[in-house]
Design a protein around this motif. Sequence first.
Motif, PDB file in Angstrom:
ATOM      1  N   VAL A   1       0.868  -1.164   0.000  1.00 17.59           N
ATOM      2  CA  VAL A   1       0.000   0.000   0.000  1.00 17.59           C
ATOM      3  C   VAL A   1       0.904   1.211   0.000  1.00 17.59           C
ATOM      4  CG1 VAL A   1      -1.705   1.296   1.269  1.00 17.59           C
ATOM      5  CG2 VAL A   1      -1.766  -1.188   1.269  1.00 17.59           C
TER       6      VAL A   1
ATOM      7  N   HIS B   1       1.328   5.338   0.277  1.00 19.25           N
ATOM      8  CA  HIS B   1       0.652   6.552   0.707  1.00 19.25           C
ATOM      9  C   HIS B   1       1.340   7.742   0.067  1.00 19.25           C
ATOM     10  CE1 HIS B   1      -1.303   9.368   3.369  1.00 19.25           C
ATOM     11  NE2 HIS B   1      -0.121   9.936   3.511  1.00 19.25           N
TER      12      HIS B   1
ATOM     13  N   TYR C   1      -8.274  11.471   1.896  1.00 15.93           N
ATOM     14  CA  TYR C   1      -7.410  10.376   1.421  1.00 15.93           C
ATOM     15  C   TYR C   1      -7.961   9.027   1.889  1.00 15.93           C
ATOM     16  CZ  TYR C   1      -3.199   7.810   0.229  1.00 15.93           C
ATOM     17  OH  TYR C   1      -2.317   6.907  -0.313  1.00 15.93           O
TER      18      TYR C   1
ATOM     19  N   HIS D   1      -0.511   5.818  10.883  1.00 14.04           N
ATOM     20  CA  HIS D   1      -1.069   5.433   9.582  1.00 14.04           C
ATOM     21  C   HIS D   1      -0.328   4.215   8.999  1.00 14.04           C
ATOM     22  CE1 HIS D   1      -2.931   6.495   5.572  1.00 14.04           C
ATOM     23  NE2 HIS D   1      -1.947   5.689   5.191  1.00 14.04           N
ATOM     24  N   GLU D   2       0.988   4.302   8.923  1.00 15.68           N
ATOM     25  CA  GLU D   2       1.750   3.221   8.283  1.00 15.68           C
ATOM     26  C   GLU D   2       1.734   1.944   9.128  1.00 15.68           C
ATOM     27  OE1 GLU D   2       2.428   3.522   5.251  1.00 15.68           O
ATOM     28  OE2 GLU D   2       2.171   5.698   5.128  1.00 15.68           O
TER      29      GLU D   2
ATOM     30  N   HIS E   1      -1.401   0.051   8.590  1.00 12.04           N
ATOM     31  CA  HIS E   1      -1.306  -0.817   7.404  1.00 12.04           C
ATOM     32  C   HIS E   1      -0.646  -2.143   7.775  1.00 12.04           C
ATOM     33  CE1 HIS E   1      -2.864   1.838   4.397  1.00 12.04           C
ATOM     34  NE2 HIS E   1      -1.854   2.689   4.382  1.00 12.04           N
TER      35      HIS E   1
ATOM     36  N   GLU F   1      -6.805   2.274   3.001  1.00 16.15           N
ATOM     37  CA  GLU F   1      -6.506   3.648   3.422  1.00 16.15           C
ATOM     38  C   GLU F   1      -7.566   4.140   4.399  1.00 16.15           C
ATOM     39  OE1 GLU F   1      -3.732   4.774   2.983  1.00 16.15           O
ATOM     40  OE2 GLU F   1      -3.001   3.603   1.297  1.00 16.15           O
TER      41      GLU F   1
END
Length: 255
Positions: free
Chosen positions: A115, A117, A212, A158-159, A162, A219
């Motif tokens: 993924v 970003h 986003y 965020h990361e 994932h 996401e």
Amino acid sequence: MFKILDNWLENRRIKSMGFTVEQWESAVADWSVMERFQGIERDALRDMSFRFIARKGIAPGAEFEFTNAMCLKLATMACVPILHLGLDWYDHCQTIILYEGDFIADHPYQSEDGVVHAGGRGLSGEAWQRGPLILSWESILATGAHARHGKASNVVIHEFAHKLDMLRDGANGAPPIHPDMKPGEWHDVFTDTFLRLENDWQHHKHLPLDEYALTNPAEFFAVCSETFFEAPKMMKREMPQIYRLLSQFYRQDPS
Ligand SMILES: [Zn+2]
């Protein structure tokens, strides 16, 4: 037996790193989320952050000379989501590469197992199913409840969201939820909310989180996770069902 030995070796490694409580406190002092963690919970977060640094390889991107304080802050942000899950939830992520600013990826924008970003022309963060997690320090500094176009932002959370998502069937917005949670309910609530917000966005209505999130379900889960930790009161008010499920998943009630 081996677990005891592992623990002993890790404690020795942490001791040799030489981080102090004061260093850690000073590294995380300007992150407002820290106010929620006091007493034994704060001690547990500090301990986990030290263990995170002892276990993971944090390497510079493009010869960026990062400091111990930067490592401590990055590790603490990474550990907040898993504070009540356990550090082994990140066992599949061994290497973190830290750039000073956004970096240009030399591979396709989005692939089957990764993924990506996007952050402007370069990338601010990136998580691969098998491989390192890449972050930009400038993006880590741009963290807060209103940091990205007035919406919640935290590239580390965020990361790593994932990475949690990838623990089951790749990045698809469905991390491995706990046995006391209902997979059908997770799917329905996340899908319904995604579609409702997509409709709102098309009709130029206000969104409670960065647009986003509407890129795809992976996401959506990652941006919802950022919002859950950076702007929990707002999220509980505007997206109560998502807030409740994330609260069950992360085993935290930040609002
Ligand atoms: Zn992403």
